[in-house]
Design a protein around this motif. Structure first.
Motif, mmCIF file in Angstrom:
data_model
loop_
_atom_site.group_PDB
_atom_site.id
_atom_site.type_symbol
_atom_site.label_atom_id
_atom_site.label_comp_id
_atom_site.label_asym_id
_atom_site.label_seq_id
_atom_site.Cartn_x
_atom_site.Cartn_y
_atom_site.Cartn_z
ATOM 1 N N ARG A 272 -7.659 0.431 -5.922
ATOM 2 C CA ARG A 272 -7.535 0.410 -4.461
ATOM 3 C C ARG A 272 -7.000 -0.928 -3.945
ATOM 4 N NH1 ARG A 272 -13.072 2.139 -1.875
ATOM 5 N NH2 ARG A 272 -11.820 1.886 0.020
ATOM 6 N N LYS A 273 -7.183 -1.984 -4.711
ATOM 7 C CA LYS A 273 -6.731 -3.311 -4.284
ATOM 8 C C LYS A 273 -5.226 -3.510 -4.479
ATOM 9 C CE LYS A 273 -11.154 -5.537 -5.414
ATOM 10 N NZ LYS A 273 -11.829 -6.537 -6.289
ATOM 11 N N ILE A 274 -4.604 -2.635 -5.245
ATOM 12 C CA ILE A 274 -3.167 -2.767 -5.510
ATOM 13 C C ILE A 274 -2.393 -2.592 -4.202
ATOM 14 C CG2 ILE A 274 -1.197 -1.780 -6.740
ATOM 15 C CD1 ILE A 274 -3.139 -0.894 -8.931
ATOM 16 N N THR A 275 -1.510 -3.515 -3.923
ATOM 17 C CA THR A 275 -0.777 -3.506 -2.645
ATOM 18 C C THR A 275 0.541 -2.730 -2.701
ATOM 19 O OG1 THR A 275 0.241 -5.614 -3.232
ATOM 20 C CG2 THR A 275 -1.784 -5.692 -1.910
ATOM 21 N N VAL A 276 1.089 -2.579 -3.899
ATOM 22 C CA VAL A 276 2.338 -1.829 -4.042
ATOM 23 C C VAL A 276 2.001 -0.343 -4.081
ATOM 24 C CG1 VAL A 276 4.394 -1.447 -5.438
ATOM 25 C CG2 VAL A 276 3.363 -3.738 -5.335
ATOM 26 N N GLU A 277 2.419 0.400 -3.054
ATOM 27 C CA GLU A 277 2.035 1.791 -2.905
ATOM 28 C C GLU A 277 2.450 2.665 -4.081
ATOM 29 O OE1 GLU A 277 0.117 3.474 -0.760
ATOM 30 O OE2 GLU A 277 -0.418 1.499 0.040
ATOM 31 N N ARG A 278 3.663 2.436 -4.576
ATOM 32 C CA ARG A 278 4.152 3.256 -5.683
ATOM 33 C C ARG A 278 3.291 3.058 -6.926
ATOM 34 N NH1 ARG A 278 10.474 3.366 -7.791
ATOM 35 N NH2 ARG A 278 10.192 4.972 -9.403
ATOM 36 N N THR A 279 2.951 1.804 -7.194
ATOM 37 C CA THR A 279 2.101 1.500 -8.346
ATOM 38 C C THR A 279 0.700 2.050 -8.152
ATOM 39 O OG1 THR A 279 3.341 -0.551 -8.715
ATOM 40 C CG2 THR A 279 1.192 -0.355 -9.797
ATOM 41 N N LYS A 280 0.184 1.884 -6.946
ATOM 42 C CA LYS A 280 -1.169 2.384 -6.654
ATOM 43 C C LYS A 280 -1.243 3.901 -6.846
ATOM 44 C CE LYS A 280 -3.462 0.957 -2.974
ATOM 45 N NZ LYS A 280 -3.933 0.854 -1.555
ATOM 46 N N LYS A 281 -0.227 4.604 -6.338
ATOM 47 C CA LYS A 281 -0.219 6.057 -6.458
ATOM 48 C C LYS A 281 -0.184 6.492 -7.913
ATOM 49 C CE LYS A 281 2.155 10.197 -4.768
ATOM 50 N NZ LYS A 281 3.254 10.727 -3.926
ATOM 51 N N ALA A 282 0.628 5.810 -8.729
ATOM 52 C CA ALA A 282 0.718 6.149 -10.149
ATOM 53 C C ALA A 282 -0.616 5.906 -10.848
ATOM 54 C CB ALA A 282 1.826 5.343 -10.811
ATOM 55 N N LYS A 283 -1.262 4.791 -10.512
ATOM 56 C CA LYS A 283 -2.555 4.450 -11.109
ATOM 57 C C LYS A 283 -3.629 5.467 -10.699
ATOM 58 C CE LYS A 283 -1.852 0.405 -13.235
ATOM 59 N NZ LYS A 283 -2.232 0.111 -14.640
#
Length: 302
Positions: A272-283
């Protein structure tokens, strides 16, 4: 209780009078009284509401109601626990009224009544929680049925709840639209057609339709208390012989949190702390796949 001025006050009234003279930041949020048979917990944030009553013999199973005495972060009584306690009381009264309706009750009668109570609780919850699709649906199905037709009406309802829509009588909607409106409930809860349903009385009908249905909102309870409600309908010997004991949510988390929940929650919070949306969605997608692939063995039901 007699006062120095000759007036009579209950223990609660006396304690509340003391509280009125305390400085604001020391005014109690709760007042607890006890007569050595029962406890009364008065929530002073809701002074007009009746107290939560806990009988001495029930204390062991209702200790969470006293969390405010030991946990600094408890600001009010657990609403869910309050509702659960009231639900258990309603089912207990219903159980006591129904058991005397059996002719020469034996072990099978008790098993039937246990199953009947769980089915009734499910129907009460389902009509309030939207599972049946319409509020008061269970109540409205039964309200106009005379008490001597209650057994038959329940048998028909349980059979319909266990029958898929496509397998039902194609003329049911015309013959009995209220019954036809109920959905199919999978899982086998209503599968056993051999359970014995005793005759209802006007008192039991009123208890079920008014106190248990119209006057009580089952949607506020957690589905996890169904285990507690079921256990409350069993006599002690049946519970011991069958190993039937409800485990509270709090105790469940004492086991599962250190085993895997804490680790999963930490992993989720890091994503949830990831700021890059594309990376967050993949994770998040990968995390969802991971959770879906986890397998657990519950030895209590294995």
């Amino acid at each position: 209780m007699s006062q120095s001025d000759g007036s009579q006050r209950t223990p609660f009234e006396q304690a509340r009078n003391y509280a009125q003279w305390m400085i604001p930041n020391e005014t109690p949020l709760w007042i607890v009284t006890c007569n050595f048979k029962s406890f009364e917990i008065h929530d002073m944030n809701r002074p007009s509401e009746p107290p939560v009553v806990v009988l001495l013999e029930e204390l062991r199973n209702k200790l969470p109601l006293f969390d405010f005495m030991f946990k600094e972060d408890v600001k009010e009584l657990s609403r869910e626990m309050e509702i659960s306690v009231k639900a258990g009381e309603i089912v207990g009264v219903l159980y006591d009224k129904l058991i005397v309706q059996y002719k020469e009750p034996d072990e099978q009668s008790y098993k039937s009544l246990n199953a009947l109570c769980v089915r009734l609780v499910f129907c009460l919850y389902a009509e309030d929680a939207g599972i049946f699709g319409s509020h008061m649906m269970f109540h409205d199905y039964l309200k106009d049925i005379p008490v001597n037709g209650f057994r038959k009406a329940l048998v028909e309802l349980f059979k319909i709840l266990d029958t898929r829509i496509e397998d039902r009588d194609k003329y049911l909607k015309e013959d009995n639209p209220k019954l036809a409106a109920f959905p199919y409930v999978n899982g086998g809860l209503f599968a056993d057609e051999t359970i014995e349903i005793p005759p209802f009385t006007e008192e039991i009908k009123s208890l079920l339709l008014k106190k248990a249905s119209a006057d009580f909102d089952w949607s506020e309870i957690s589905p996890t208390i169904f285990g507690a409600v079921f256990e409350s309908t069993l006599n002690p010997e049946t519970r011991r012989s069958g190993g039937m004991h409800y485990t509270s949510i709090e105790n469940i988390h004492k086991v599962i949190n250190p085993l895997f929940m804490d680790e999963l929650e930490n992993e989720f919070n890091e994503i949830r702390k990831i700021t890059v949306e594309r990376t967050k969605k993949a994770k998040l997608n990968a995390f969802q796949v991971k959770i879906a692939g986890l397998k657990f063995l519950d030895e209590a039901v294995a």
